[in-house]
Scaffold this active site. Structure first.
Site, PDB file in Angstrom:
ATOM      1  N   ASP A  17     -10.771  -3.156  -9.827  1.00  0.00           N
ATOM      2  CA  ASP A  17     -11.204  -2.194  -8.811  1.00  0.00           C
ATOM      3  C   ASP A  17     -12.587  -1.665  -9.165  1.00  0.00           C
ATOM      4  O   ASP A  17     -12.868  -1.359 -10.330  1.00  0.00           O
ATOM      5  CB  ASP A  17     -10.213  -1.028  -8.720  1.00  0.00           C
ATOM      6  CG  ASP A  17      -8.891  -1.437  -8.080  1.00  0.00           C
ATOM      7  OD1 ASP A  17      -8.810  -2.563  -7.558  1.00  0.00           O
ATOM      8  OD2 ASP A  17      -7.947  -0.622  -8.116  1.00  0.00           O
ATOM      9  N   ASP A  71     -14.335   0.967  -9.430  1.00  0.00           N
ATOM     10  CA  ASP A  71     -14.464   2.396  -9.665  1.00  0.00           C
ATOM     11  C   ASP A  71     -14.526   2.619 -11.167  1.00  0.00           C
ATOM     12  O   ASP A  71     -14.547   1.662 -11.948  1.00  0.00           O
ATOM     13  CB  ASP A  71     -13.306   3.175  -9.016  1.00  0.00           C
ATOM     14  CG  ASP A  71     -11.932   2.703  -9.496  1.00  0.00           C
ATOM     15  OD1 ASP A  71     -11.855   1.982 -10.525  1.00  0.00           O
ATOM     16  OD2 ASP A  71     -10.929   3.058  -8.860  1.00  0.00           O
ATOM     17  N   TYR A 104     -11.482  -0.217   0.445  1.00  0.00           N
ATOM     18  CA  TYR A 104     -11.051   0.427  -0.800  1.00  0.00           C
ATOM     19  C   TYR A 104     -10.905   1.931  -0.583  1.00  0.00           C
ATOM     20  O   TYR A 104     -11.838   2.595  -0.125  1.00  0.00           O
ATOM     21  CB  TYR A 104     -12.075   0.149  -1.903  1.00  0.00           C
ATOM     22  CG  TYR A 104     -11.598   0.545  -3.272  1.00  0.00           C
ATOM     23  CD1 TYR A 104     -10.485  -0.063  -3.845  1.00  0.00           C
ATOM     24  CD2 TYR A 104     -12.259   1.523  -4.001  1.00  0.00           C
ATOM     25  CE1 TYR A 104     -10.045   0.300  -5.101  1.00  0.00           C
ATOM     26  CE2 TYR A 104     -11.827   1.887  -5.256  1.00  0.00           C
ATOM     27  CZ  TYR A 104     -10.717   1.270  -5.808  1.00  0.00           C
ATOM     28  OH  TYR A 104     -10.280   1.642  -7.063  1.00  0.00           O
TER      29      TYR A 104
END
Length: 614
Positions: free
Chosen positions: A116, A118, A335
């Site tokens: 992901d 992040d 997302y």
């Protein structure tokens, strides 16, 4: 060339592998972990033929823990935990995943990380890198950057957006993990053992509710709830008086508001009211007419998604993110962990709208948006936040509802779609008329509104903008009010904090608690620890235990109030400095932990002195 690809979750690995292989000639085989399959297929990256080996982890591969001699509760003074050695390790239930990565990495030349995009994903990336480079230090390492699990975005990531991993971001997460471990463990052990000695709490049982946990984010979150509760408890109702005026005519009724609002002095209110009664003729002194817009919301980010799901559906922030994550993994929304509330100029907004034209509920509205003659389209406003990682949340795949969806999946998908359509729409337009009158020198006003164009409100059914007609008046016109009374009321305390209110408090610039991806976790922990309860209206009440804990810390005369957000907010800023590269991981750890150790010693000394008196 052999390329090892690693995703953050098994479903993402399967989805991305299916997209890249175009679901042709893809072979699946078992890995060491029964849940983390391996997919193999051929693919070309920038003209280079590659044999792709695709597998996954399941979130974080490693955990941070104290060395063994410090792990038992009575093994050391809790203050020692601020300096005790810590280490990262792969827990037993992740060892099979580690073995798979090692075996596959040995025979690969490249490692592409599909974690992901992040801060947590960046940290997991370096956990995977550590495992893989330990057996193959010659790997070329890249990070695939994507925001949706749709064909266009995934192929673009593989061909055009393979970046170098960012160690600074991973270090910032390491800082957060270490300070949370040290602060949480030291304070939790101290306050639990203190209460155990004072009130005979048995820490040897496996009942987690008997552990009085402390978290540097969880505790200020509880502090917001308790502080509002104290405001309500401290409120003393105060009587006030207002003059109520209305006028009925053949065209309808106008309710006039007293410009003074209300008075808390009864004698003054009576004197003014009697003046009005003695000279009750109202004279129209001013009429203002103007068109007024009601703007659509900014594009949707994580916190706004959680707040609106709580308001509209009474859905908890924790559950909202669980459902949003499932919709993302299935390719229906972008997302869902993003701070961004502005679309970049290059975003193809029209294509996103076109995909929704066939929907039975909002399809006609989408068609109107695409019709230039309708004049409904307006480029979305920006909210001023950009995390430089992901766009706002928007729909990525058309659906009228999937067979496996719950009602919450349907509600959340609909919210994302309607919110996006509203963002690219013109504001609603109303014609407002304000009439001001004078009665014996006292001013009153009434306001009426007619909705001229609903525009975005036609699709965004969660918001309304009521219209209310008032009679027609002219400047200088005189009339006698139909009703002119003096009425009393009492002040009311503010309501308990709702979940949407609490998220807003946690997200304030001057009091930031956690990140957009973790705020819901802190709220859930507060509830799980029985420090607060949440009613059917999503409003929080502290339990006796939760209030007692905050009160205990509030009574200690110390430099920082630990239940206030200031100290944690200061920490968050320092962790951002690591992420930006302005400060090193070691530098920030030393600064924060020294300050928190000093706070801990203040608390422990104060508590021990207090206990010695009894």
């Amino acid at each position: 060339m052999n390329v090892l690809n690693v995703a953050e979750k098994p479903m993402v690995a399967r989805t991305v592998a299916t997209i890249l292989s175009r679901n042709q000639n893809m072979r699946m085989r078992e890995g060491r972990s029964r849940y983390n399959k391996i997919f193999e297929f051929n693919y070309t990256i920038r003209g280079q033929p590659c044999h792709m080996i695709f597998t996954s982890v399941t979130g974080h591969l490693m955990e941070l823990e104290f060395d063994d001699r410090y792990r038992k509760w009575h093994s050391c003074d809790p203050a020692d935990l601020f300096r005790a050695p810590v280490h990262k390790f792969v827990p037993e239930d992740k060892k099979d995943i580690k073995r798979t990565l090692e075996e596959e990495a040995r025979r690969c030349q490249w490692l592409i990380l599909w974690l992901d995009c992040d801060v947590e994903g960046e940290n997991i990336a370096y956990e995977v890198i550590d495992v893989c480079t330990a057996v193959n230090p010659h790997l070329t390492i890249k990070r695939a950057w994507f925001s949706t699990l749709i064909d266009r975005d995934i192929h673009n990531a593989a061909q055009n957006d393979l970046r170098d991993p960012d160690k600074r971001v991973a270090d910032a997460v390491d800082v957060r993990q270490e300070i949370d471990l040290r602060i949480g463990a030291s304070f939790t052990r101290f306050q639990t053992m203190l209460m155990k000695d004072a009130f005979i709490i048995d820490t040897a049982t496996d009942d987690r509710n008997r552990v009085l946990s402390y978290g540097p984010c969880q505790f200020p979150t509880l502090g917001f709830v308790v502080e509002r509760f104290w405001e309500i408890q401290a409120h003393e109702p105060e009587e006030f008086w207002s003059i109520i005026c209305s006028h009925e005519s053949k065209e309808g009724t106008a309710e006039f508001s007293w410009m003074r609002g209300r008075l808390f002095d009864y004698t003054c209110a009576v004197i003014i009211y009697e003046m009005c009664v003695e000279e009750p003729t109202a004279t129209v002194t001013n009429i203002r007419q103007q068109e007024k817009p009601k703007y659509p919301p900014f594009p949707l980010n994580t916190i706004e998604l959680q707040k609106r799901a709580s308001r509209y559906f009474r859905m908890s922030s924790d559950h909202t993110m669980k459902v949003a994550e499932e919709l993302y993994q299935a390719g229906f929304i972008s997302y869902p962990r993003t701070e961004t509330d502005s679309f970049s100029p290059g975003t193809d907004l029209h294509t996103i709208v076109q995909e929704q034209q066939g929907h039975p509920e909002w399809g006609i509205y989408a068609q109107r948006l695409m019709d230039p003659e309708a004049g409904l389209w307006r480029n979305p406003r920006g909210g001023g936040h950009d995390d430089k990682a992901h766009p706002p949340i928007y729909p990525t795949k058309f659906s009228t509802g999937e067979s496996g969806w719950s009602q919450d999946h349907r509600k959340l998908y609909e919210l994302v779609v309607r919110h996006f359509l509203a963002c690219v729409s013109k504001p609603a337009l109303g014609a407002e008329t304000t009439v001001e009158i004078n009665i014996a020198g006292e001013l009153f006003s009434a306001c009426g509104r007619v909705i001229l164009e609903k525009n975005y409100l036609d699709v965004y059914r969660y918001e309304s903008w009521g219209g209310s007609m008032i009679p027609t008046y002219t400047n200088g016109q005189q009339f006698n009010p139909t009703k002119l009374t003096l009425e009393s009321g009492v002040t009311r305390p503010p309501p308990l904090l709702s979940e949407a209110d609490l998220l807003s408090y946690m997200d304030r610039e001057e009091a930031k608690i956690g990140t957009d991806a973790t705020m819901q976790d802190h709220i859930k922990k507060m509830l799980d620890r029985s420090y607060a309860t949440k009613d059917s209206s999503t409003r929080f009440t502290p339990t006796n235990l939760g209030e007692a804990l905050v009160l205990g810390y509030d009574d200690i005369d110390m430099t920082y109030k630990l239940w206030k957000p200031d100290l944690r907010s200061e920490m968050e800023k320092k962790m951002d400095d690591v992420k930006k590269g302005d400060k090193s991981k070691a530098e920030v750890l030393v600064t924060i932990l020294q300050k928190m150790e000093a706070c801990f010693l203040e608390v422990s000394m104060a508590c021990l002195c207090y206990m010695a008196e009894f």
